[in-house]
Design an enzyme around this catalytic site. Structure first.
Site, PDB file in Angstrom:
ATOM      1  N   HIS A  77       1.023  -1.207   0.032  1.00  0.00           N
ATOM      2  CA  HIS A  77      -0.019  -0.070  -0.064  1.00  0.00           C
ATOM      3  C   HIS A  77       0.997   1.114   0.034  1.00  0.00           C
ATOM      4  CE1 HIS A  77      -2.692  -2.896   2.221  1.00  0.00           C
ATOM      5  NE2 HIS A  77      -3.711  -2.155   1.479  1.00  0.00           N
ATOM      6  N   ASP A  80       1.772   1.970   3.641  1.00  0.00           N
ATOM      7  CA  ASP A  80       2.582   1.084   4.166  1.00  0.00           C
ATOM      8  C   ASP A  80       4.056   1.452   4.531  1.00  0.00           C
ATOM      9  OD1 ASP A  80       0.455  -0.974   4.400  1.00  0.00           O
ATOM     10  OD2 ASP A  80       1.187  -1.978   2.966  1.00  0.00           O
ATOM     11  N   GLU A 209     -10.828  -5.203  -5.837  1.00  0.00           N
ATOM     12  CA  GLU A 209     -10.938  -6.350  -5.056  1.00  0.00           C
ATOM     13  C   GLU A 209     -12.303  -5.985  -4.039  1.00  0.00           C
ATOM     14  OE1 GLU A 209      -7.525  -7.062  -2.698  1.00  0.00           O
ATOM     15  OE2 GLU A 209      -8.660  -8.038  -1.155  1.00  0.00           O
ATOM     16  N   GLU A 247     -10.028 -12.151  -3.897  1.00  0.00           N
ATOM     17  CA  GLU A 247      -9.390 -12.975  -2.714  1.00  0.00           C
ATOM     18  C   GLU A 247     -10.197 -14.023  -2.364  1.00  0.00           C
ATOM     19  OE1 GLU A 247      -7.913 -10.681   0.504  1.00  0.00           O
ATOM     20  OE2 GLU A 247      -8.775 -11.836   2.004  1.00  0.00           O
ATOM     21  N   ASP A 275      -5.565 -12.751  -4.883  1.00  0.00           N
ATOM     22  CA  ASP A 275      -4.956 -12.733  -3.502  1.00  0.00           C
ATOM     23  C   ASP A 275      -5.541 -14.122  -2.664  1.00  0.00           C
ATOM     24  OD1 ASP A 275      -4.335 -10.068  -3.469  1.00  0.00           O
ATOM     25  OD2 ASP A 275      -5.685  -9.338  -2.106  1.00  0.00           O
TER      26      ASP A 275
HETATM   27  C1  GLO Z   1      -8.550  -6.698   3.243  1.00  0.00           C
HETATM   28  C2  GLO Z   1      -7.816  -6.733   1.599  1.00  0.00           C
HETATM   29  C3  GLO Z   1      -6.499  -6.054   1.659  1.00  0.00           C
HETATM   30  C4  GLO Z   1      -6.476  -5.804   0.098  1.00  0.00           C
HETATM   31  C5  GLO Z   1      -5.500  -4.690  -0.064  1.00  0.00           C
HETATM   32  C6  GLO Z   1      -4.780  -4.653  -1.359  1.00  0.00           C
HETATM   33  O1  GLO Z   1      -9.142  -7.401   3.561  1.00  0.00           O
HETATM   34  O2  GLO Z   1      -7.666  -8.182   1.446  1.00  0.00           O
HETATM   35  O3  GLO Z   1      -5.471  -6.786   2.402  1.00  0.00           O
HETATM   36  O4  GLO Z   1      -5.843  -6.873  -0.482  1.00  0.00           O
HETATM   37  O5  GLO Z   1      -5.684  -3.577   0.570  1.00  0.00           O
HETATM   38  O6  GLO Z   1      -5.538  -3.682  -2.001  1.00  0.00           O
HETATM   39 MG    MG Z   2      -6.927  -8.939  -0.411  1.00  0.00          MG
HETATM   40 MG    MG Z   3      -8.913 -10.870   3.506  1.00  0.00          MG
END
Ligand code: GLO
Ligand code: MG
Ligand code: MG
Length: 412
Positions: A77, A80, A209, A247, A275
């Site tokens: 991020h 981060d 996502e 994800e 993910d």
């Molecule tokens: C949270 C998400 C987060 C995203 C990340 C990337 O639940 O999974 O980890 O993957 O912000 O955009």
């Molecule tokens: Mg994620």
């Molecule tokens: Mg998650």
């Protein structure tokens, strides 16, 4: 057994980890498009009900450890690594230069960048809230993340709009919020087109996502399917640049078949990024490492992706458990997760080439001889015995999962 002295615990954990065997070398691990986020190992174990259990960690440390394990790609991020207040300032450039040096030093590439649009107080009402200034700031943040991605050599930009929704219904017109959110994505794509042209680079792949619950009470785009509808809604200026980063757990959380969710993304040509983690249906986002809850389902998922030639990244978006120490994060948690992924991926190859599954699948596709489409009873009769192969294929998958096809027997 008597109590284990503190100074002997690391040695014990290391010895038992070794004893598990089945580890791949860093060289083997590097053959896979596995991406390691900054935020996974540096997660300190904190949450609403939890105090942190591990110390903070710099990007230099994360990169060094990834490199030792054999993870080639790093992602992050924006905040981060760059404090929110330092974004858009010369500090951002200084930190970016340090990130580039560290990537180079450890032989890593940056695969993906993502904007944090859920944590800071500025996102209290979400990234597409009523205030025009807030939305202008959100656009700048997304464009800045795209610029950071180009600077670091990334190919992907991910958007998890966690706060796109509300706790209390009534104040927000959902259609308006979605339009405003689309303006943010459009700003990111416009910035990308401009920067890519200037730098003579390909444009990034923009990946949305979804997560059905958390951190809002109600979410406006809760599933990958909702996001597909959004991408094709006509609100985006460049729908061809935008796809999905599903994800695993986020799809499972709402009760979906993850494999079917991925299949819908595949048929739309929108499975850009993935993910990977594990967890439970209809629970919160526990982000457990891959294969520890649903190994058979994971095998099934990877069979689908291998059969359809998915070439995108597998991003280790998980949270090391609070019971795992800082030492354990890099010696137990990450390497064993990577190795389970590789094992499941290779098993998926074995499933695809398994002669029993192949013959059973071909037979099902050939159908029963003598069926007359004009006669319902003849179609039923012609296929009745063949259809037992569905369950046989599932049994064979289980056998492959436990290694029965390589000689493990049930004989006691
Ligand atoms: C949270 C998400 C987060 C995203 C990340 C990337 O639940 O999974 O980890 O993957 O912000 O955009
Ligand atoms: Mg994620
Ligand atoms: Mg998650």
């Amino acid at each position: 057994m008597s109590g284990i002295p503190q100074e002997q615990q690391i040695a014990l954990v290391d010895r038992l980890t070794q004893a598990c065997g089945g580890r791949y070398s860093p060289e083997v691990r590097r053959r896979y498009f596995i991406t390691g986020p900054q935020w996974a190992p540096s997660y300190q174990g904190q949450a609403v009900f939890h105090a942190p259990v591990r110390p903070p960690m710099t990007f230099e440390t994360v990169m060094e450890e990834y490199s030792k394990i054999g993870i080639n790609y790093w992602c992050t991020h924006d905040t981060d690594v760059i404090p929110t207040e330092d974004l858009f300032t010369p500090r951002q450039d200084e930190i970016t230069a340090r990130i580039k040096d560290s990537l180079k030093k450890h032989g890593l590439k940056c695969s993906m960048v993502t904007a944090e649009t859920f944590h800071h107080p500025v996102w209290a009402a979400g990234p597409a809230a009523e205030s025009p200034e807030l939305r202008e700031y959100a656009k700048r943040r997304l464009a800045n993340t795209v610029a950071l991605g180009h600077e670091l050599g990334a190919q992907f930009c991910v958007y998890w709009p966690g706060m796109l929704g509300y706790y209390i219904a009534g104040a927000v017109d959902e259609t308006q919020t979605l339009r405003w959110f689309a303006e943010g994505i459009n700003a990111a794509c416009a910035a990308d087109l401009e920067i890519a042209k200037k730098k003579n680079r390909d444009t990034l792949k923009h990946c949305m996502e979804a997560k059905p619950f958390e951190p809002q009470g109600e979410i406006l785009l809760p599933t990958s399917d909702a996001m597909l509808a959004f991408i094709f809604s006509g609100l985006l200026a460049h729908p061809e640049m935008v796809g999905l980063n599903p994800e695993y757990l986020h799809e499972l959380m709402w009760g979906a078949s993850v494999r079917a969710s991925l299949a819908r993304a595949l048929v739309c040509g929108k499975l850009f990024h993935f993910d990977i983690n594990d967890g439970y249906r209809l629970k919160h986002d526990v982000d457990i490492a891959i294969g520890l809850v649903n190994p058979l389902d994971w095998l099934n998922v990877l069979v689908l992706l291998r059969s359809h030639n998915y070439k995108g990244p597998f991003n280790l978006d998980y949270k090391p458990p609070r019971t795992t120490s800082r030492h354990g994060v890099f010696t137990v948690s990450i390497p064993t997760m990577v190795d389970r992924f590789i094992t499941l991926w290779e098993m998926a190859g074995e499933v695809i080439s398994d002669p029993i599954i192949k013959e059973a699948t071909d037979a099902l596709k050939a159908g029963g001889a003598g069926a007359n489409p004009a006669d319902v009873n003849s179609v039923v009769a012609a296929n009745r015995e063949l259809l037992s192969l569905h369950e046989l294929i599932a049994h064979r998958l289980f056998q492959i999962l436990i290694g029965a096809h390589r000689g493990r027997t049930y004989n006691l």
